[in-house]
Structure formats: structure tokens, C-alpha cells
Write an enzyme that holds these catalytic residues in place. Sequence first.
Site, PDB file in Angstrom:
ATOM      1  N   HIS A  64     -28.477  36.781 -60.730  1.00 35.17           N
ATOM      2  CA  HIS A  64     -28.877  35.462 -60.584  1.00 35.17           C
ATOM      3  C   HIS A  64     -30.361  35.240 -61.118  1.00 35.17           C
ATOM      4  CE1 HIS A  64     -25.603  34.439 -57.581  1.00 35.17           C
ATOM      5  NE2 HIS A  64     -25.195  34.401 -58.749  1.00 35.17           N
ATOM      6  N   HIS A  65     -30.804  36.362 -61.675  1.00 34.67           N
ATOM      7  CA  HIS A  65     -32.320  36.364 -61.970  1.00 34.67           C
ATOM      8  C   HIS A  65     -32.389  35.125 -63.148  1.00 34.67           C
ATOM      9  CE1 HIS A  65     -30.960  39.119 -65.058  1.00 34.67           C
ATOM     10  NE2 HIS A  65     -32.299  39.112 -65.896  1.00 34.67           N
ATOM     11  N   LYS A  70     -23.098  35.025 -67.208  1.00 35.37           N
ATOM     12  CA  LYS A  70     -22.398  35.227 -68.382  1.00 35.37           C
ATOM     13  C   LYS A  70     -21.561  36.254 -68.561  1.00 35.37           C
ATOM     14  CE  LYS A  70     -21.700  33.234 -72.767  1.00 35.37           C
ATOM     15  NZ  LYS A  70     -20.201  33.258 -72.180  1.00 35.37           N
ATOM     16  N   LYS A  94     -26.744  44.281 -70.605  1.00 35.54           N
ATOM     17  CA  LYS A  94     -26.231  43.920 -71.924  1.00 35.54           C
ATOM     18  C   LYS A  94     -27.255  42.673 -72.641  1.00 35.54           C
ATOM     19  CE  LYS A  94     -22.085  44.430 -72.790  1.00 35.54           C
ATOM     20  NZ  LYS A  94     -20.661  44.325 -73.012  1.00 35.54           N
ATOM     21  N   ASP A  99     -31.878  40.643 -75.306  1.00 41.11           N
ATOM     22  CA  ASP A  99     -32.750  39.359 -75.336  1.00 41.11           C
ATOM     23  C   ASP A  99     -31.797  37.863 -75.398  1.00 41.11           C
ATOM     24  OD1 ASP A  99     -35.249  40.719 -75.055  1.00 41.11           O
ATOM     25  OD2 ASP A  99     -35.165  41.032 -77.187  1.00 41.11           O
ATOM     26  N   LYS A 106     -18.531  38.493 -64.597  1.00 40.56           N
ATOM     27  CA  LYS A 106     -17.329  38.872 -65.563  1.00 40.56           C
ATOM     28  C   LYS A 106     -16.238  38.357 -64.538  1.00 40.56           C
ATOM     29  CE  LYS A 106     -16.034  41.649 -68.848  1.00 40.56           C
ATOM     30  NZ  LYS A 106     -16.719  41.661 -70.232  1.00 40.56           N
ATOM     31  N   SER A 363     -21.916  34.334 -78.348  1.00 41.47           N
ATOM     32  CA  SER A 363     -21.766  33.471 -77.365  1.00 41.47           C
ATOM     33  C   SER A 363     -22.930  32.545 -77.191  1.00 41.47           C
ATOM     34  CB  SER A 363     -21.222  34.136 -76.262  1.00 41.47           C
ATOM     35  OG  SER A 363     -19.744  34.362 -76.382  1.00 41.47           O
TER      36      SER A 363
HETATM   37  P1  NAD Z   1      -8.022  43.285 -77.076  1.00 42.37           P
HETATM   38  O1  NAD Z   1      -7.200  42.800 -76.019  1.00 42.37           O
HETATM   39  O2  NAD Z   1      -8.213  42.445 -78.013  1.00 42.37           O
HETATM   40  O3  NAD Z   1      -7.623  44.765 -77.478  1.00 42.37           O
HETATM   41  C1  NAD Z   1      -7.640  45.864 -76.886  1.00 42.37           C
HETATM   42  C2  NAD Z   1      -6.396  46.795 -77.649  1.00 42.37           C
HETATM   43  O4  NAD Z   1      -6.412  48.054 -77.037  1.00 42.37           O
HETATM   44  C3  NAD Z   1      -5.093  46.092 -77.658  1.00 42.37           C
HETATM   45  O5  NAD Z   1      -4.781  46.125 -79.059  1.00 42.37           O
HETATM   46  C4  NAD Z   1      -4.278  47.229 -76.596  1.00 42.37           C
HETATM   47  O6  NAD Z   1      -3.113  47.276 -77.274  1.00 42.37           O
HETATM   48  C5  NAD Z   1      -5.115  48.694 -77.021  1.00 42.37           C
HETATM   49  N1  NAD Z   1      -4.935  49.315 -76.231  1.00 42.37           N
HETATM   50  C6  NAD Z   1      -4.901  49.307 -74.736  1.00 42.37           C
HETATM   51  N2  NAD Z   1      -4.554  50.345 -74.177  1.00 42.37           N
HETATM   52  C7  NAD Z   1      -4.591  51.307 -74.835  1.00 42.37           C
HETATM   53  C8  NAD Z   1      -4.284  52.872 -75.047  1.00 42.37           C
HETATM   54  N3  NAD Z   1      -4.089  53.412 -73.779  1.00 42.37           N
HETATM   55  N4  NAD Z   1      -4.539  53.677 -75.970  1.00 42.37           N
HETATM   56  C9  NAD Z   1      -4.635  52.819 -77.489  1.00 42.37           C
HETATM   57  N5  NAD Z   1      -4.952  51.396 -77.451  1.00 42.37           N
HETATM   58  C10 NAD Z   1      -4.691  50.938 -76.205  1.00 42.37           C
HETATM   59  O7  NAD Z   1      -9.308  43.614 -76.358  1.00 42.37           O
HETATM   60  P2  NAD Z   1     -10.762  43.344 -76.829  1.00 42.37           P
HETATM   61  O8  NAD Z   1     -11.380  42.215 -76.781  1.00 42.37           O
HETATM   62  O9  NAD Z   1     -10.897  43.998 -78.333  1.00 42.37           O
HETATM   63  O10 NAD Z   1     -11.440  44.267 -75.782  1.00 42.37           O
HETATM   64  C11 NAD Z   1     -11.624  45.778 -75.965  1.00 42.37           C
HETATM   65  C12 NAD Z   1     -12.723  46.347 -75.264  1.00 42.37           C
HETATM   66  O11 NAD Z   1     -14.031  45.914 -75.909  1.00 42.37           O
HETATM   67  C13 NAD Z   1     -12.754  45.987 -73.748  1.00 42.37           C
HETATM   68  O12 NAD Z   1     -13.512  47.083 -73.295  1.00 42.37           O
HETATM   69  C14 NAD Z   1     -13.788  44.825 -73.685  1.00 42.37           C
HETATM   70  O13 NAD Z   1     -14.184  44.808 -72.371  1.00 42.37           O
HETATM   71  C15 NAD Z   1     -14.886  45.472 -74.735  1.00 42.37           C
HETATM   72  N6  NAD Z   1     -15.493  44.121 -75.040  1.00 42.37           N
HETATM   73  C16 NAD Z   1     -14.980  42.937 -75.709  1.00 42.37           C
HETATM   74  C17 NAD Z   1     -15.771  41.824 -76.036  1.00 42.37           C
HETATM   75  C18 NAD Z   1     -15.117  40.944 -76.943  1.00 42.37           C
HETATM   76  O14 NAD Z   1     -15.783  39.823 -77.426  1.00 42.37           O
HETATM   77  N7  NAD Z   1     -13.753  40.692 -77.005  1.00 42.37           N
HETATM   78  C19 NAD Z   1     -17.112  41.979 -76.290  1.00 42.37           C
HETATM   79  C20 NAD Z   1     -17.651  42.911 -75.545  1.00 42.37           C
HETATM   80  C21 NAD Z   1     -16.832  44.303 -75.156  1.00 42.37           C
END
Ligand code: NAD
Length: 472
Positions: A64-65, A70, A94, A99, A106, A363
Amino acid sequence: MSHKQASFYESVQQNFNKAASFTSHPKGLLDQIRECNAVYQMRFPVKIGDEYEVIEAYRVQHSHHRSPTKGGIRFSHLVNQDEVMALASLMTFKCAIVDVPFGGAKGGVKVSPRKYNEEQLERITRRYTVELIRKNFIGPSVDVPAPDYGTGAREMAWILDTYTTFKGNEIDAVGCVTGKPVNQNGIRGREEATGRGVYYGLRELLNSESEMNRIGLSPGMEGKTIVVQGLGNVGSFASKICQNEGGAKIIGVSEIEGTIHDPSGINVEALIEYRQKNKSILGFPGTKTLDVREDWVKIECDVLIPAALESVIHKDNASELNCKIVAEAANGPVTAEGGDILIEKGILILPDMYLNAGGVTVSYFEWLKNLSHIRFGRMDKRFTENSYSNLVKLVEDMTGKSVPDQQRRFLTKGADEIDLVRSGLEETMVNSFHQIREEFNKNDQIKDYRTAAFVVALNKVANDYITLGVFP
Ligand code: NAD
């Protein structure tokens, strides 16, 4: 001795403690920064078919700082409190690295989206949002969710609609969630933002001659071989942009259904279309399917991009990696113990808390747009275009020559929203990379980029606490 893998949250805490040892902040301050400030665990019933299902869900505000907090909302049957706490913690660091003036948070809903139809998912999302509203865990100045694994613009639109049903009179209500569809107060460029940020960050590292000399790669992205796990939002944009704009060669792709490999390169755009049609990447022309899906980590390549889930590279498989760089597009794909093995092997890890910060960065731009109630570029685009046109005309008058139409359009173009978003994202990813590299080069004891990134973030959060007067 136990051989149990550290949990995701334990892994994040281990990494934090390692970085904290390179700072001189008092223990109390470090403890305050490390711990999650608020954890809301909930259960609510949703009618699915003729039955009621009790859904388990979470929202964790790590720090909460800064306000608002987000972080994305994850829909997955693997969601648990440990995971959401780990992801919320990563969000704090992150945001600090790039910044973005937010605390970390989450959300997680323990459901497998594939098991439900659209109407059922809408009911689950709306009910989850109501729980958040009731406990004051959502709002443009309180806590602002975004998409994550298993969610996207559609879910964000449901969240917005639910929030405005209750709080529509708040002038900034549309800033209660980001990652919304563009026509519902979203921002152009948000969908590609995390993947595009991965590209900018990786490009910056690959362009760094000294770093490339250190790990034995030639500088530049052109021709570099990449293997990616996960072809969802992050993985598909990251690999598409690395291929189309960076000239990299994607030689392996791993998805739920299996792993494919083609050393001569896979056209990612064609593969995404193929998967949409066939519901699988397997059988894509020119590729071979590996016998074991998890063997994607063993494919020889320059860069491995895990872009699916956490803890996929761990102490039992880290020694089998055959790459020079692990670019953490996903959150927490390498466990703390797995990371130690990679460092030992001389593999460079570009850490999640920096590399996938493009999503939260854009975002932030979306939230700013919502609070200012105006699209970026609206005030100045025409003005810029007119000024540049006058300049071109002056040059033409002075030289007696005329500028060809195509060049004129290029020279006189004012910035649209998408141009400004991409430019702001590129600026952010480049600047932050250099902050981390500087920290890494400053201290011989720091052996990896993750620790360097953590130190940068930790110092910024600590300074915020000190400025707030909490720790004078
Ligand atoms: P998403 O749901 O759009 O895609 C994830 C993909 O991974 C899917 O296509 C799924 O079928 C595949 N998958 C799942 N298990 C698998 C396995 N065992 N082997 C191979 N493929 C597998 O999710 P995303 O939004 O792309 O998020 C992916 C990662 O990125 C997560 O760790 C998330 O926290 C991180 N992330 C996402 C965002 C964002 O803006 N969406 C931002 C920062 C970090």
C-alpha cells in the site's frame, strides 16, 4: 533433507532476501516491503447449469505504499493463495522498476475457463467483481485489476460494467480496471503491450555488446534462434514481434497439446492461424513433434522464452537447458533453485519483473487516459502535422524541389494514440534495462540480472516509504 521444491511465494521471498542483502535498509523496513499488506480470500456460489458451484477466489494487495494497487486477474484451476501472493509481490517490484506509481496486487479465481461457456464465465466474473466492490478491493484510486493468464479484454469489460452498475456516478469510474476493449475506454496497444515489451527488453539486451561478449553471442536480434512456451497473449505477440520487427527465427513452440520444432524457422503468424483452425499446433507443416512436451527446454537455441506459467524451469531440469538467455515473459517461470543452476551454467536470465512489465506500463497509460477523459494525441496531432507541413513547404520553396508524396506523409505525420503508447513503452523498457544493467555492473557480488533488478526496485520502494515518513 527434504527435496520438496520451494513454493512460488517462497521462491520470490528467497530472491527478495538475496537482493536485500545487497542493500543497507533496516530490517523493519525490509520486512514491511516483503510482506503482503492485505489478503482477501473468498468463496461465493455461482449457478452453473442446474447446480450451484462454490468458487474459490483471491485478491491480494501486496503493498500500500502507493495507491492504487495494481495487478492482473488470473483464471486457472491451479490458482491458490501462495501463487496469488507471489504474483502480487512481483507486481510491486515490477511497478517500481518501470516507474509506474502503483503498489502491487493480484487476483485469482480458481476455475478452468475451458470448462465453462461464455455466459457462465460472465456470471463468475461479475460475481467476483461484486465481492471486490463490497470489500472495497476495487476502484480507480484503490485497486485496479487487469488481464492475466486466462482472462482478457472481454472479462475486463464485464468487470467495468459491474463496477459502473454500482458506482457509475464516480467521475473516474472507468479507471477501475485496465485492459478494457478499446471501444469501452481501453487504449490502443494494450493487448500487444506485454509481448511488445518483451521484444523491446530482449532487443536492448541483445544489442548490448559487452553483455553479448560475456555470454558468447554476437550482438543484435537478427537471426537469433528462439524457442517459446505458450502461444497465448504474451507468447504470441512476443514471438510475432521478435520475428517480424527483430528478424529473429522462432524454431520451437510448446503449447498444451505438445511441442513442435523446426530448426529452419516457424512462421508464427501462420502457426497462430493454423492453431485457431485445428485447435492444435501439432502437425504444422515443416515441423517435428517432440515425444515429450516438456522437452522444449532442451532444444538448442539462443533464447528460451517461457510465456505460459510459473515454475517450469526448476532444479530438476535446469541443467538440461541448451540456450544462452532465458527471457522470462511469464511470471516466475524459473524457480530460485533452478535459477542458481542456470547462473552456474552461465545462462543469462532476463527477469520477469522487468521483462513482462510492458503490460502494466500500458495499463498505467490507459488509467491516465481514463482519469484525463481524453484520448492521447487528440490535442496535438493536427498541430504537429500542420507545423511539419509548413516546414516541408519552406524547404520546397527554398530549394525549388518538391518532396514526393510518400515521404511527405512520413515526414508530416502527427502521433496517434498507438504511436504514443508504443513510444512510451519503448522509452520505459529501454530506460529500465539500463538502470538494471548499471546496478549489475556496479557490484561484483551481484551475479544475475534478477538480483540487480530486485535491488533497483527495492531501493525505489524503500525511498517511497521513507518519503512517506513511515520509516524516517
Ligand atoms: P494466456 O492465457 O493468454 O496464455 C497462456 C498460454 O499458455 C495458453 O495458450 C495456454 O494454452 C499455454 N499453456 C498453459 N500451460 C501450458 C503448458 N504446460 N505448456 C505449454 N503451454 C501451456 O496468458 P497470458 O496472459 O499470455 O499470460 C502468460 C504468462 O504471462 C503468465 O505467467 C502471466 O502471469 C504473464 N503475464 C501476462 C501479462 C498480460 O498482460 N497478459 C502481463 C504480465 C505477465
